[in-house]
Structure formats: C-alpha cells, structure tokens
Design an enzyme around this catalytic site. Structure first.
Site, PDB file in Angstrom:
ATOM      1  N   GLY A   1     -16.907  -2.628  19.283  1.00 12.79           N
ATOM      2  CA  GLY A   1     -15.831  -3.285  20.029  1.00 12.79           C
ATOM      3  C   GLY A   1     -14.799  -2.288  20.521  1.00 12.79           C
TER       4      GLY A   1
ATOM      5  N   THR B   1       0.870  -1.184   0.000  1.00 15.94           N
ATOM      6  CA  THR B   1       0.000   0.000   0.000  1.00 15.94           C
ATOM      7  C   THR B   1       0.898   1.222   0.000  1.00 15.94           C
ATOM      8  OG1 THR B   1      -1.632  -1.251   1.236  1.00 15.94           O
ATOM      9  CG2 THR B   1      -1.858   1.155   1.266  1.00 15.94           C
TER      10      THR B   1
ATOM     11  N   CYS C   1      -2.917  -2.395   8.922  1.00 17.27           N
ATOM     12  CA  CYS C   1      -3.400  -1.603   7.776  1.00 17.27           C
ATOM     13  C   CYS C   1      -4.227  -0.376   8.152  1.00 17.27           C
ATOM     14  CB  CYS C   1      -4.184  -2.492   6.837  1.00 17.27           C
ATOM     15  SG  CYS C   1      -3.132  -3.691   6.009  1.00 17.27           S
TER      16      CYS C   1
HETATM   17  P1  NAD Z   1       5.217  -7.724   6.433  1.00 16.35           P
HETATM   18  O1  NAD Z   1       5.982  -6.865   7.362  1.00 16.35           O
HETATM   19  O2  NAD Z   1       4.546  -8.956   6.925  1.00 16.35           O
HETATM   20  O3  NAD Z   1       6.178  -8.177   5.231  1.00 16.35           O
HETATM   21  C1  NAD Z   1       7.116  -7.353   4.591  1.00 16.35           C
HETATM   22  C2  NAD Z   1       8.311  -8.230   4.189  1.00 16.35           C
HETATM   23  O4  NAD Z   1       9.195  -7.438   3.407  1.00 16.35           O
HETATM   24  C3  NAD Z   1       9.109  -8.728   5.393  1.00 16.35           C
HETATM   25  O5  NAD Z   1       9.232 -10.138   5.339  1.00 16.35           O
HETATM   26  C4  NAD Z   1      10.460  -8.038   5.246  1.00 16.35           C
HETATM   27  O6  NAD Z   1      11.546  -8.837   5.698  1.00 16.35           O
HETATM   28  C5  NAD Z   1      10.516  -7.821   3.742  1.00 16.35           C
HETATM   29  N1  NAD Z   1      11.443  -6.770   3.320  1.00 16.35           N
HETATM   30  C6  NAD Z   1      11.611  -5.520   3.811  1.00 16.35           C
HETATM   31  N2  NAD Z   1      12.553  -4.851   3.135  1.00 16.35           N
HETATM   32  C7  NAD Z   1      12.985  -5.705   2.158  1.00 16.35           C
HETATM   33  C8  NAD Z   1      13.962  -5.587   1.134  1.00 16.35           C
HETATM   34  N3  NAD Z   1      14.662  -4.472   0.959  1.00 16.35           N
HETATM   35  N4  NAD Z   1      14.163  -6.655   0.320  1.00 16.35           N
HETATM   36  C9  NAD Z   1      13.457  -7.796   0.488  1.00 16.35           C
HETATM   37  N5  NAD Z   1      12.529  -7.953   1.450  1.00 16.35           N
HETATM   38  C10 NAD Z   1      12.288  -6.929   2.276  1.00 16.35           C
HETATM   39  O7  NAD Z   1       4.176  -6.746   5.734  1.00 16.35           O
HETATM   40  P2  NAD Z   1       2.747  -7.128   5.113  1.00 16.35           P
HETATM   41  O8  NAD Z   1       1.733  -7.158   6.185  1.00 16.35           O
HETATM   42  O9  NAD Z   1       2.881  -8.276   4.185  1.00 16.35           O
HETATM   43  O10 NAD Z   1       2.469  -5.808   4.255  1.00 16.35           O
HETATM   44  C11 NAD Z   1       3.175  -5.524   3.071  1.00 16.35           C
HETATM   45  C12 NAD Z   1       2.462  -4.402   2.334  1.00 16.35           C
HETATM   46  O11 NAD Z   1       1.157  -4.842   1.921  1.00 16.35           O
HETATM   47  C13 NAD Z   1       2.236  -3.149   3.175  1.00 16.35           C
HETATM   48  O12 NAD Z   1       2.346  -2.020   2.356  1.00 16.35           O
HETATM   49  C14 NAD Z   1       0.810  -3.312   3.642  1.00 16.35           C
HETATM   50  O13 NAD Z   1       0.197  -2.084   3.924  1.00 16.35           O
HETATM   51  C15 NAD Z   1       0.173  -3.973   2.453  1.00 16.35           C
HETATM   52  N6  NAD Z   1      -1.016  -4.785   2.770  1.00 16.35           N
HETATM   53  C16 NAD Z   1      -1.031  -5.565   3.891  1.00 16.35           C
HETATM   54  C17 NAD Z   1      -2.141  -6.351   4.154  1.00 16.35           C
HETATM   55  C18 NAD Z   1      -2.171  -7.212   5.400  1.00 16.35           C
HETATM   56  O14 NAD Z   1      -3.257  -7.674   5.744  1.00 16.35           O
HETATM   57  N7  NAD Z   1      -1.067  -7.462   6.064  1.00 16.35           N
HETATM   58  C19 NAD Z   1      -3.231  -6.344   3.290  1.00 16.35           C
HETATM   59  C20 NAD Z   1      -3.173  -5.564   2.141  1.00 16.35           C
HETATM   60  C21 NAD Z   1      -2.060  -4.773   1.893  1.00 16.35           C
END
Ligand code: NAD
Length: 435
Positions: free
Chosen positions: A256, A121, A263
């Site tokens: 709640g 995002t 997010c």
């Molecule tokens: P997360 O923290 O679980 O995963 C991010 C991953 O990126 C980590 O494993 C980290 O080690 C890796 N990383 C960081 N820097 C890196 C680099 N330079 N090279 C390689 N790997 C690297 O995050 P997430 O929850 O998966 O969220 C990721 C994105 O997706 C965010 O922008 C979030 O807002 C968006 N998003 C999340 C969700 C959710 O439910 N978690 C849903 C929709 C969108």
C-alpha cells in the site's frame, strides 16, 4: 482495587474503561478539561468502535471517574498508569515532557505505597529516570515501585485487543509489584493470556522491537510490491503464499502507500535514537523508514505519471485516517499525498467516515464531502487511500457516471483490477502485474 490512569487518550481511555469493565475502580486523569467534560457525560472524544457504550455502562455502575485533578486519582489508587503521549521531537527522540511532568506531579501526591506503571511507549531507561524524578520530588518518605507495562492495542480494535491480548508484558524489579500487576490482569489469566514477566528495560525494548518489526513487514512487502510492478508479478499472490508459511504469517503483508499512525513512524525513529545513544546503527530499521518515505512519494508519482499534469485537476480522495476504524490522522499517508497533490496544483475533494474533523485542522483548502459519491463527483481521478469497509463495495457504476476522468487509484488493492477496468476505469493499484 482502585487504580488511576493519567492521560485519557486512545490508550488511557481504553485502558481505564476496560479495567473498569474488569470490575476495578478507575479514575482517569487528563489535563484537557474539554475532554474530561465530555467523558464525564459518557462521550468519547475520538472514534473507537464500541468504546462509548462500554464507557457509559461503567459510568452508570460508578466504576469509572474522570478528573483533571491528579491528587484525586493518585490518593486512592494502588496502581497509577501513565498513558500520556510521547510524540516525536524534531530530532527523532521521543518527547518525554509529558511523562516527566506527570512523574513530578505523582511524586507530590504519593502518601502510601504505589505501583507506577508506564503504558506509554517510552525509551529504554525511562523506568530508571522515573524512579529518580519521583524519589527527588517525594513529599513524604514512602515506598513505590516502577513497572513497565507497554500497550499493544490497535486503534480501531482497541477493546478487543485489550480484553484478549496476544500477551501482557510486565517489566518490574519487585515481586510485590509483579504480584499486584498480575492481580489487576487476573481476568486475562483466566483466558490463558501469556504473561511475559521481565525487567523494566527489557519490557521497554519489547514494545519498540515489536513495532519496528511490524513496520519492517510493511516496508518489506512494499518493496516487493514495487519489484512486482517492475517484473509484472502480483504482490497479492506473493504475499498470500508467503503468509501461508507459518514462520512468516499473513499479517502486515499488505502492499500500500506505507505505514502511518501515531506509533510506527515515531517508534521506529525513537528506536534509531535509542541505539544511536549507545553508539549503534540499526541498519534494518533505517531502511524500513526510508522505504516507507519513498513509498508515499511513489504513490504521488503513480498518480502524476498516469494523469499527467495535476494543475487544475480535481482528485477525489477516499479515506483520510491512517487506517480504518479510527479518526486518527497522525502521520497518515493521506496527509503526505494530499500535501503533494496540492503542491502540484490539484484540487482535492475528500471523504472519510470518521476523520474529517481532524483533517480540517490540517487542510482548510480542500473540500470535505458527506459521502464517497459526492467526493468523486466531477473528479478527474479517484484515489482510495484508506481501506474503510464501506469503500470495499462502492457502486462503481455510479462512480463511473459521476466522475469526469477515468483514473482510479486503489492504493489499498481492495478491488479486482479486471472488474474495475471492465467498467471503463483506467485502474491502478500497488504491486499488481505492473500497474
Ligand atoms: P493521545 O495523544 O491520544 O493521549 C494522550 C493524552 O494524555 C491526551 O488526552 C493528553 O491530553 C493527555 N496528557 C498530556 N499531558 C498530560 C498531563 N501532564 N497530565 C494529564 N494528561 C496529560 O495518545 P495515545 O495515542 O493514547 O498514546 C499514548 C501513549 O501510548 C504513547 O506513548 C503511545 O506511543 C502509546 N501507544 C499508543 C497506541 C495507539 O494505538 N494510539 C498503542 C500503543 C501504545
């Protein structure tokens, strides 16, 4: 087709595994060596129902690979997804460090035409920024396209959400990139998933607008719940009747302790900043954030007002993750509530089916128990913070015999007030008839 997913967290790993399940050849890249080692062995480093099984199946079929080496991923892939984290900076802006780092790395390794798609995002305008960073750092003169492909999956039901999404949003300016993305998602076309094809900026904004709207529904019903308490009405019935109106819909109308997670809190703040950058104030989003903050404090006040002084009292907390079916505790209401209860001098005993390891990194001073009954044993008050299914059918009689005090705070409204009160509990919930 070969694709690569950079960042193998909740979104990246689910994306990678699901695309592998669609038959694509996927390389997942992460800079966390420990995570990569686990995933290579078929172990998912976080809790997501069904994901480990799917990962193992695709590892066996050699459709998914893991590496810390970005070159390996980029070299052979036509589409490169960026799914690294965009956590909030102190000022509310999304921290774009990881995205920019990855963009520079990608640029160094591109040797033929690629589609670079953001799943993370990211603030409106990031697509353009990525284009500039990559162009500036290219080693060879090759063509590439930037696509915004925001992800809407929910932790806890990530696989189902990815495989059967309500919609797929593709923001791109090049017909070639759109055609490639459509091809990737072909299995979803077959199940008639709506596709929204638009420009990059609009796609980027769709994600923030969607999350802000969902957060708005939660804050709205929480305000109504508070009013229900004041007038002696029942928010469950109000929400149900509201939700039967098809223009409103029943989802996200559960009163709640407020929203949490990785997010909504960060995306609402980031949306405010995106607007502020353009000299605009988003009044509704501001109010949503403020209501949410107050709601968590209201939960603490509810406990304090009933129990009286919390100094030396033992509170059994059930549920730590920000919602059921995940170990994710980022911005979880439980963290705020526990912090405040500790500050008031309470002792905390906690249980969660999946989030204890994560919570231990935040609170070393609380006791973590192996099941809900151990957590409430000898407690002056029971507080349900997360509505895990296993908390919906607790043996309340057993709990009554284990606790020291009779306070029962059901912050997710999962029990029938009369039923719990009949067992001798002093029962409190959110927005139901003045309790
Ligand atoms: P997360 O923290 O679980 O995963 C991010 C991953 O990126 C980590 O494993 C980290 O080690 C890796 N990383 C960081 N820097 C890196 C680099 N330079 N090279 C390689 N790997 C690297 O995050 P997430 O929850 O998966 O969220 C990721 C994105 O997706 C965010 O922008 C979030 O807002 C968006 N998003 C999340 C969700 C959710 O439910 N978690 C849903 C929709 C969108």
């Amino acid at each position: 087709m070969h694709i690569c997913v950079i960042g193998a967290g909740y979104v990246g790993l689910i994306t990678g595994v699901c695309f592998a399940e669609f038959g694509l050849n996927v390389t997942c890249v992460d800079n966390d060596e420990k995570k990569i080692r686990l995933m290579k062995k078929g172990i998912v480093p976080f809790y997501e129902p069904g994901l480990e099984e799917l990962l193992q199946r695709n590892l066996k079929a050699s459709r998914i690979h893991f590496t810390t080496n970005i070159t390996e991923g980029v070299d052979s892939s036509l589409v490169i997804f960026i799914a690294v984290g965009t956590p909030p900076r102190g000022d509310g802006f999304a921290d774009m460090r990881h995205i920019e780092e990855v963009a520079k790395e990608i640029a160094k390794h591109i040797n033929s035409y690629k589609v670079i798609a953001t799943k993370s995002t990211v603030p409106v305008g990031t697509g353009e920024k990525l284009r500039q960073i990559i162009s500036k750092n290219l080693k060879e003169n090759v063509d590439f396209d930037i696509v915004s492909n925001p992800e809407f999956l929910r932790e806890g039901s990530g696989i189902e959400d990815f495989m059967r999404p309500n919609r797929v949003v593709i923001g791109a300016s090049s017909p070639q990139a759109v055609a490639i993305m459509r091809d990737l998602y072909r299995p979803l076309y077959l199940i008639e998933t709506p596709f929204v094809i638009t420009d990059v900026k609009t796609a980027e904004l769709i994600k923030y607008a969607s999350n802000a709207f969902l957060a708005t529904k939660i804050s709205f019903i929480n305000e109504i719940a508070n009013l229900c308490e004041a007038v002696g009405a029942d928010v469950q019935v109000v929400a149900k009747a509201m939700g039967l109106d098809q223009r409103i819909g029943p989802k996200f109308l559960h009163a709640g302790p407020g929203y949490g997670g990785s997010c909504f809190p960060k995306d609402t703040l980031a949306l405010l900043q995106i607007a502020k950058d353009r000299g605009m104030d988003l009044e509704i989003v501001k109010a949503v954030i403020s209501v949410n903050k107050n709601q968590r404090e209201r939960m603490v006040k509810k406990i304090k007002d009933a129990v009286g002084t919390l100094k030396g009292k033992t509170i059994g907390v059930l549920g730590l993750s920000f919602k059921p079916n995940t170990n994710d505790i980022r911005e979880a209401p439980s963290i705020y509530i526990i912090e405040r209860l500790l500050k008031e001098g309470a002792k905390i005993k906690a249980y969660d089916p999946a989030a204890i390891t994560d919570a231990k990194k935040i609170f070393s001073e609380i006791a973590y128990l192996r099941d809900p009954y151990d957590a409430v044993k000898g407690a002056d008050a029971v507080v349900i913070v997360t509505e895990w299914n296993q908390f919906r059918n607790l043996d309340l009689q057993k709990i009554r015999s284990l606790v020291r005090g009779d306070f029962f705070f059901d912050l997710r409204n999962i029990y029938e007030p009369d039923k719990v009160r009949k067992l001798g509990f002093n029962y409190f919930s959110v927005g139901r008839g003045g309790v």
